[in-house]
Scaffold this motif. Sequence first.
Motif, PDB file in Angstrom:
ATOM      1  N   SER A   1       0.811  -1.214   0.000  1.00 37.56           N
ATOM      2  CA  SER A   1       0.000   0.000   0.000  1.00 37.56           C
ATOM      3  C   SER A   1       0.849   1.271   0.000  1.00 37.56           C
ATOM      4  O   SER A   1       0.306   2.371   0.010  1.00 37.56           O
ATOM      5  N   GLY A   2       2.170   1.124   0.009  1.00 37.01           N
ATOM      6  CA  GLY A   2       3.059   2.281  -0.026  1.00 37.01           C
ATOM      7  C   GLY A   2       3.509   2.755   1.342  1.00 37.01           C
ATOM      8  O   GLY A   2       4.274   3.716   1.431  1.00 37.01           O
ATOM      9  N   ALA A   3       3.031   2.124   2.411  1.00 38.87           N
ATOM     10  CA  ALA A   3       3.463   2.508   3.756  1.00 38.87           C
ATOM     11  C   ALA A   3       4.948   2.195   3.908  1.00 38.87           C
ATOM     12  O   ALA A   3       5.448   1.215   3.358  1.00 38.87           O
ATOM     13  N   ARG A   4       5.636   3.052   4.662  1.00 33.81           N
ATOM     14  CA  ARG A   4       7.087   2.932   4.793  1.00 33.81           C
ATOM     15  C   ARG A   4       7.493   3.142   6.241  1.00 33.81           C
ATOM     16  O   ARG A   4       6.999   4.059   6.902  1.00 33.81           O
ATOM     17  N   VAL A   5       8.375   2.282   6.738  1.00 31.16           N
ATOM     18  CA  VAL A   5       8.883   2.391   8.104  1.00 31.16           C
ATOM     19  C   VAL A   5      10.393   2.249   8.064  1.00 31.16           C
ATOM     20  O   VAL A   5      10.915   1.385   7.372  1.00 31.16           O
ATOM     21  N   GLU A   6      11.081   3.100   8.816  1.00 32.12           N
ATOM     22  CA  GLU A   6      12.536   3.000   8.976  1.00 32.12           C
ATOM     23  C   GLU A   6      12.821   2.637  10.422  1.00 32.12           C
ATOM     24  O   GLU A   6      12.309   3.279  11.334  1.00 32.12           O
ATOM     25  N   ILE A   7      13.653   1.596  10.608  1.00 33.96           N
ATOM     26  CA  ILE A   7      14.052   1.210  11.961  1.00 33.96           C
ATOM     27  C   ILE A   7      15.548   0.970  11.991  1.00 33.96           C
ATOM     28  O   ILE A   7      16.175   0.741  10.969  1.00 33.96           O
ATOM     29  N   ASP A   8      16.091   1.013  13.184  1.00 38.36           N
ATOM     30  CA  ASP A   8      17.502   0.717  13.392  1.00 38.36           C
ATOM     31  C   ASP A   8      17.650  -0.806  13.458  1.00 38.36           C
ATOM     32  O   ASP A   8      16.959  -1.454  14.246  1.00 38.36           O
ATOM     33  N   PRO A   9      18.527  -1.404  12.654  1.00 37.39           N
ATOM     34  CA  PRO A   9      18.685  -2.867  12.687  1.00 37.39           C
ATOM     35  C   PRO A   9      19.120  -3.400  14.050  1.00 37.39           C
ATOM     36  O   PRO A   9      18.855  -4.546  14.379  1.00 37.39           O
ATOM     37  N   ARG A  10      19.752  -2.554  14.864  1.00 33.03           N
ATOM     38  CA  ARG A  10      20.159  -2.993  16.202  1.00 33.03           C
ATOM     39  C   ARG A  10      18.965  -3.384  17.062  1.00 33.03           C
ATOM     40  O   ARG A  10      19.085  -4.219  17.949  1.00 33.03           O
ATOM     41  N   VAL A  11      17.799  -2.791  16.784  1.00 31.57           N
ATOM     42  CA  VAL A  11      16.588  -3.155  17.524  1.00 31.57           C
ATOM     43  C   VAL A  11      16.266  -4.625  17.288  1.00 31.57           C
ATOM     44  O   VAL A  11      15.900  -5.355  18.208  1.00 31.57           O
ATOM     45  N   LEU A  12      16.423  -5.080  16.046  1.00 36.22           N
ATOM     46  CA  LEU A  12      16.160  -6.483  15.726  1.00 36.22           C
ATOM     47  C   LEU A  12      17.235  -7.394  16.304  1.00 36.22           C
ATOM     48  O   LEU A  12      16.946  -8.509  16.744  1.00 36.22           O
ATOM     49  N   VAL A  13      18.478  -6.917  16.312  1.00 35.94           N
ATOM     50  CA  VAL A  13      19.590  -7.719  16.834  1.00 35.94           C
ATOM     51  C   VAL A  13      19.434  -7.945  18.334  1.00 35.94           C
ATOM     52  O   VAL A  13      19.673  -9.048  18.829  1.00 35.94           O
ATOM     53  N   THR A  14      19.009  -6.926  19.060  1.00 34.67           N
ATOM     54  CA  THR A  14      18.902  -7.041  20.516  1.00 34.67           C
ATOM     55  C   THR A  14      17.563  -7.594  20.994  1.00 34.67           C
ATOM     56  O   THR A  14      17.402  -7.837  22.190  1.00 34.67           O
ATOM     57  N   ASN A  15      16.621  -7.804  20.079  1.00 28.49           N
ATOM     58  CA  ASN A  15      15.301  -8.320  20.438  1.00 28.49           C
ATOM     59  C   ASN A  15      14.921  -9.482  19.527  1.00 28.49           C
ATOM     60  O   ASN A  15      14.223  -9.299  18.531  1.00 28.49           O
ATOM     61  N   PRO A  16      15.364 -10.688  19.845  1.00 24.19           N
ATOM     62  CA  PRO A  16      15.064 -11.844  18.986  1.00 24.19           C
ATOM     63  C   PRO A  16      13.581 -12.057  18.682  1.00 24.19           C
ATOM     64  O   PRO A  16      13.247 -12.431  17.553  1.00 24.19           O
ATOM     65  N   PRO A  17      12.642 -11.806  19.615  1.00 25.12           N
ATOM     66  CA  PRO A  17      11.229 -11.987  19.253  1.00 25.12           C
ATOM     67  C   PRO A  17      10.780 -11.050  18.125  1.00 25.12           C
ATOM     68  O   PRO A  17       9.981 -11.437  17.276  1.00 25.12           O
ATOM     69  N   LEU A  18      11.305  -9.826  18.110  1.00 30.17           N
ATOM     70  CA  LEU A  18      10.979  -8.895  17.020  1.00 30.17           C
ATOM     71  C   LEU A  18      11.490  -9.445  15.692  1.00 30.17           C
ATOM     72  O   LEU A  18      10.779  -9.445  14.678  1.00 30.17           O
TER      73      LEU A  18
END
Length: 184
Positions: free
Chosen positions: A121-138
């Motif tokens: 639908s064109g929605a866009r999100v920017e996140i820091d990859p470190r958030v994924l690295v430090t949070n395995p459930p995410l």
Amino acid sequence: MERRNETRDAVGAVAQAPEEVAYDRRWAQDLRGSVRCSAVLLALLLLIDAVAGTLSPPRAALWVALAVLLFLVLCPTRVAVGEGWLSARGLLGTRRVRTDRLVSVRCLDGVGQRLVLRDVSGARVEIDPRVLVTNPPLWHRLDEDARRSALRGSLVCGGTALRLVSERIDRETAMTVFKVSRLE
């Protein structure tokens, strides 16, 4: 027949269990760090100005504005992931993307790495990859939904970016295991 999110109530009817949502566990700690850095900067600027004898209301207001600006720059976004979606809530609002309908995933390099997710639908999100690295459930939830997008054929660009994040998470996990077992 799979009943992963179903439970039975007292009369035996099937009820949907609440959807599991994974949040960034380090967000509150990062927010406190942002506040601390801004407060320390403000205290140091006011102290230096007071010792020099040049502290005045306009200069104090300038230092407060500088500390607020630092807080705005350092303030972390709050990332949450559920089945089929990812949201990032920042100071200027919340952005949400459908992770089960991703079109592209890109890594932006620079001073701070960013992972950019875009859905059909064109929605866009920017996140820091470190958030994924430090949070395995995410990461697990996002990876599962990204695979679903790839199987549906909507994810046309992003396999490499996801693989790089996956390798980084595996590397960090291995390093953590080595540190805990004292094999580093």
